[in-house]
Design a protein around this motif. Structure first.
Motif, PDB file in Angstrom:
ATOM      1  N   HIS A   1       0.841  -1.199   0.000  1.00 26.08           N
ATOM      2  CA  HIS A   1       0.000   0.000   0.000  1.00 26.08           C
ATOM      3  C   HIS A   1       0.874   1.245   0.000  1.00 26.08           C
ATOM      4  O   HIS A   1       1.876   1.311   0.714  1.00 26.08           O
ATOM      5  N   THR A   2       0.481   2.224  -0.787  1.00 25.25           N
ATOM      6  CA  THR A   2       1.299   3.436  -0.913  1.00 25.25           C
ATOM      7  C   THR A   2       1.356   4.241   0.380  1.00 25.25           C
ATOM      8  O   THR A   2       2.270   5.048   0.566  1.00 25.25           O
ATOM      9  N   ASP A   3       0.394   4.041   1.296  1.00 28.60           N
ATOM     10  CA  ASP A   3       0.395   4.766   2.573  1.00 28.60           C
ATOM     11  C   ASP A   3       0.967   3.933   3.716  1.00 28.60           C
ATOM     12  O   ASP A   3       0.842   4.313   4.878  1.00 28.60           O
ATOM     13  N   GLY A   4       1.565   2.804   3.392  1.00 30.22           N
ATOM     14  CA  GLY A   4       2.221   2.006   4.411  1.00 30.22           C
ATOM     15  C   GLY A   4       1.341   1.025   5.151  1.00 30.22           C
ATOM     16  O   GLY A   4       1.769   0.462   6.168  1.00 30.22           O
ATOM     17  N   LEU A   5       0.094   0.822   4.698  1.00 24.78           N
ATOM     18  CA  LEU A   5      -0.741  -0.210   5.314  1.00 24.78           C
ATOM     19  C   LEU A   5      -0.140  -1.585   5.034  1.00 24.78           C
ATOM     20  O   LEU A   5       0.692  -1.740   4.144  1.00 24.78           O
ATOM     21  N   SER A   6      -0.582  -2.575   5.777  1.00 23.29           N
ATOM     22  CA  SER A   6      -0.055  -3.918   5.584  1.00 23.29           C
ATOM     23  C   SER A   6      -0.338  -4.405   4.164  1.00 23.29           C
ATOM     24  O   SER A   6      -1.387  -4.083   3.585  1.00 23.29           O
ATOM     25  N   PRO A   7       0.579  -5.173   3.588  1.00 20.60           N
ATOM     26  CA  PRO A   7       0.380  -5.678   2.230  1.00 20.60           C
ATOM     27  C   PRO A   7      -0.745  -6.706   2.163  1.00 20.60           C
ATOM     28  O   PRO A   7      -1.173  -7.246   3.177  1.00 20.60           O
ATOM     29  N   VAL A   8      -1.226  -6.951   0.960  1.00 18.27           N
ATOM     30  CA  VAL A   8      -2.258  -7.952   0.701  1.00 18.27           C
ATOM     31  C   VAL A   8      -1.694  -8.967  -0.289  1.00 18.27           C
ATOM     32  O   VAL A   8      -1.057  -8.594  -1.279  1.00 18.27           O
ATOM     33  N   GLY A   9      -1.919 -10.261  -0.012  1.00 14.94           N
ATOM     34  CA  GLY A   9      -1.431 -11.309  -0.892  1.00 14.94           C
ATOM     35  C   GLY A   9      -2.551 -11.912  -1.722  1.00 14.94           C
ATOM     36  O   GLY A   9      -3.697 -11.991  -1.274  1.00 14.94           O
ATOM     37  N   ILE A  10      -2.220 -12.315  -2.945  1.00 13.27           N
ATOM     38  CA  ILE A  10      -3.178 -12.963  -3.832  1.00 13.27           C
ATOM     39  C   ILE A  10      -2.593 -14.283  -4.314  1.00 13.27           C
ATOM     40  O   ILE A  10      -1.439 -14.337  -4.767  1.00 13.27           O
ATOM     41  N   TRP A  11      -3.378 -15.334  -4.202  1.00 11.07           N
ATOM     42  CA  TRP A  11      -3.018 -16.624  -4.801  1.00 11.07           C
ATOM     43  C   TRP A  11      -4.247 -17.125  -5.549  1.00 11.07           C
ATOM     44  O   TRP A  11      -5.311 -17.299  -4.962  1.00 11.07           O
ATOM     45  N   ILE A  12      -4.082 -17.364  -6.845  1.00  7.79           N
ATOM     46  CA  ILE A  12      -5.173 -17.861  -7.673  1.00  7.79           C
ATOM     47  C   ILE A  12      -4.916 -19.329  -8.005  1.00  7.79           C
ATOM     48  O   ILE A  12      -3.908 -19.655  -8.648  1.00  7.79           O
ATOM     49  N   MET A  13      -5.794 -20.183  -7.528  1.00  8.87           N
ATOM     50  CA  MET A  13      -5.648 -21.620  -7.739  1.00  8.87           C
ATOM     51  C   MET A  13      -5.847 -21.968  -9.212  1.00  8.87           C
ATOM     52  O   MET A  13      -6.675 -21.348  -9.884  1.00  8.87           O
ATOM     53  N   PRO A  14      -5.062 -22.989  -9.708  1.00 16.28           N
ATOM     54  CA  PRO A  14      -4.297 -23.928  -8.887  1.00 16.28           C
ATOM     55  C   PRO A  14      -2.849 -23.527  -8.584  1.00 16.28           C
ATOM     56  O   PRO A  14      -2.293 -23.974  -7.585  1.00 16.28           O
ATOM     57  N   ASP A  15      -2.212 -22.699  -9.403  1.00 18.55           N
ATOM     58  CA  ASP A  15      -0.784 -22.439  -9.206  1.00 18.55           C
ATOM     59  C   ASP A  15      -0.385 -21.000  -9.515  1.00 18.55           C
ATOM     60  O   ASP A  15       0.771 -20.696  -9.673  1.00 18.55           O
ATOM     61  N   HIS A  16      -1.337 -20.131  -9.597  1.00 16.28           N
ATOM     62  CA  HIS A  16      -1.140 -18.706  -9.854  1.00 16.28           C
ATOM     63  C   HIS A  16      -0.541 -18.425 -11.229  1.00 16.28           C
ATOM     64  O   HIS A  16       0.158 -17.427 -11.417  1.00 16.28           O
ATOM     65  N   PHE A  17      -0.831 -19.294 -12.189  1.00 14.36           N
ATOM     66  CA  PHE A  17      -0.559 -18.940 -13.574  1.00 14.36           C
ATOM     67  C   PHE A  17      -1.386 -19.773 -14.548  1.00 14.36           C
ATOM     68  O   PHE A  17      -1.452 -19.459 -15.740  1.00 14.36           O
ATOM     69  N   SER A  18      -2.073 -20.814 -14.055  1.00 19.79           N
ATOM     70  CA  SER A  18      -2.875 -21.677 -14.920  1.00 19.79           C
ATOM     71  C   SER A  18      -4.362 -21.491 -14.651  1.00 19.79           C
ATOM     72  O   SER A  18      -4.763 -21.096 -13.561  1.00 19.79           O
TER      73      SER A  18
END
Length: 244
Positions: free
Chosen positions: A119-136
């Protein structure tokens, strides 16, 4: 109030991640299907509907850590297709970018291990994982199927479950009645068929996750998945980056 949250599509995913995160030493993470955080129900549509509200609510707490796990699903022949890895990723990224999140500078070289947005204001980051392997394209069942440990259980899938499903798909009588599952749900059918051909672990504990029915959580807990499979290692690496 628990400020470490993992948003998932449903209770099956919740049970699996509960065991996985406990084994990683992150038992404190609150694993949230959409309904548990205010949506009308679970599933991908409810997850995407509740996501903007959830992101707005965490913006007031700098200590919040959030991970988002959702299925890519498979593209379908329809206008304005919202299915598939690229479409799902773009939809989630838009919600985050609209709230001043930007991709981590490390993401470019590790995109297939999930993504982290700062986050540009220094808030905690957010993670994204898209099943099954984050590219398929695919779903969490594709992930689980890929992680089945070598041996008799893997042979059961390859030699018997898949053979039976193929024969069914080629049976003209069944296909003529249009009672078969959609091809885009074949991974769900493969996994559930394989799972329900296993012997249920013996337990008299009614609170045990495997007491009533077998689930992916049971399979992971009892060693039916390979904990060193590259897909599991990539997922645990991403979870560590989100919640450490």
């Amino acid at each position: 109030m628990n400020t470490h949250k993992l948003l998932v599509e449903g209770i099956g995913d919740q049970a699996f991640f509960r065991i996985l995160l406990k084994n990683m030493g992150y038992a404190h993470v609150d694993i949230c299907p959409p309904k548990s955080v205010g949506a009308k129900g679970d599933g991908i549509d409810n997850l995407l509907t509740i996501l903007p509200e959830l992101l707005d609510s965490i913006s007031s707490n700098a200590e919040t850590k959030l991970g988002i796990v959702l299925d890519a699903d498979y593209p379908r022949e329809q206008e304005n297709n919202s299915h598939g890895y690229q479409a799902r990723r773009e939809k989630v990224l838009k919600e985050l970018v609209d709230r001043q999140y930007v991709l981590d500078s490390m993401t470019g070289s590790t995109q297939w291990q999930g993504e982290i947005l700062q986050h540009t204001d220094g808030l905690s980051p957010v993670g994204i994982w898209i099943m099954p392997d984050h590219f398929s394209d695919g779903m969490i069942e594709d992930f689980w199927l890929s992680c089945i440990a070598d041996g008799v259980r893997k042979s059961l899938l390859d030699s018997h479950v898949d053979k039976s499903i193929t024969e069914l798909l080629e049976d003209e009588q069944f296909n003529a009645q249009e009672i078969l599952f959609s091809p885009i749900h074949q991974a769900k059918v493969r996994f559930e068929t394989w799972l329900n051909w296993q012997k249920k672990p013996s337990t008299n504990d009614k609170k045990h996750e495997c007491y009533r029915r077998l689930t992916a959580a049971c399979a992971f807990r009892d060693g039916w998945f390979d904990p060193n499979h590259p897909n599991i290692r990539a997922l645990t690496h991403w979870l560590t980056r989100v919640f450490q």
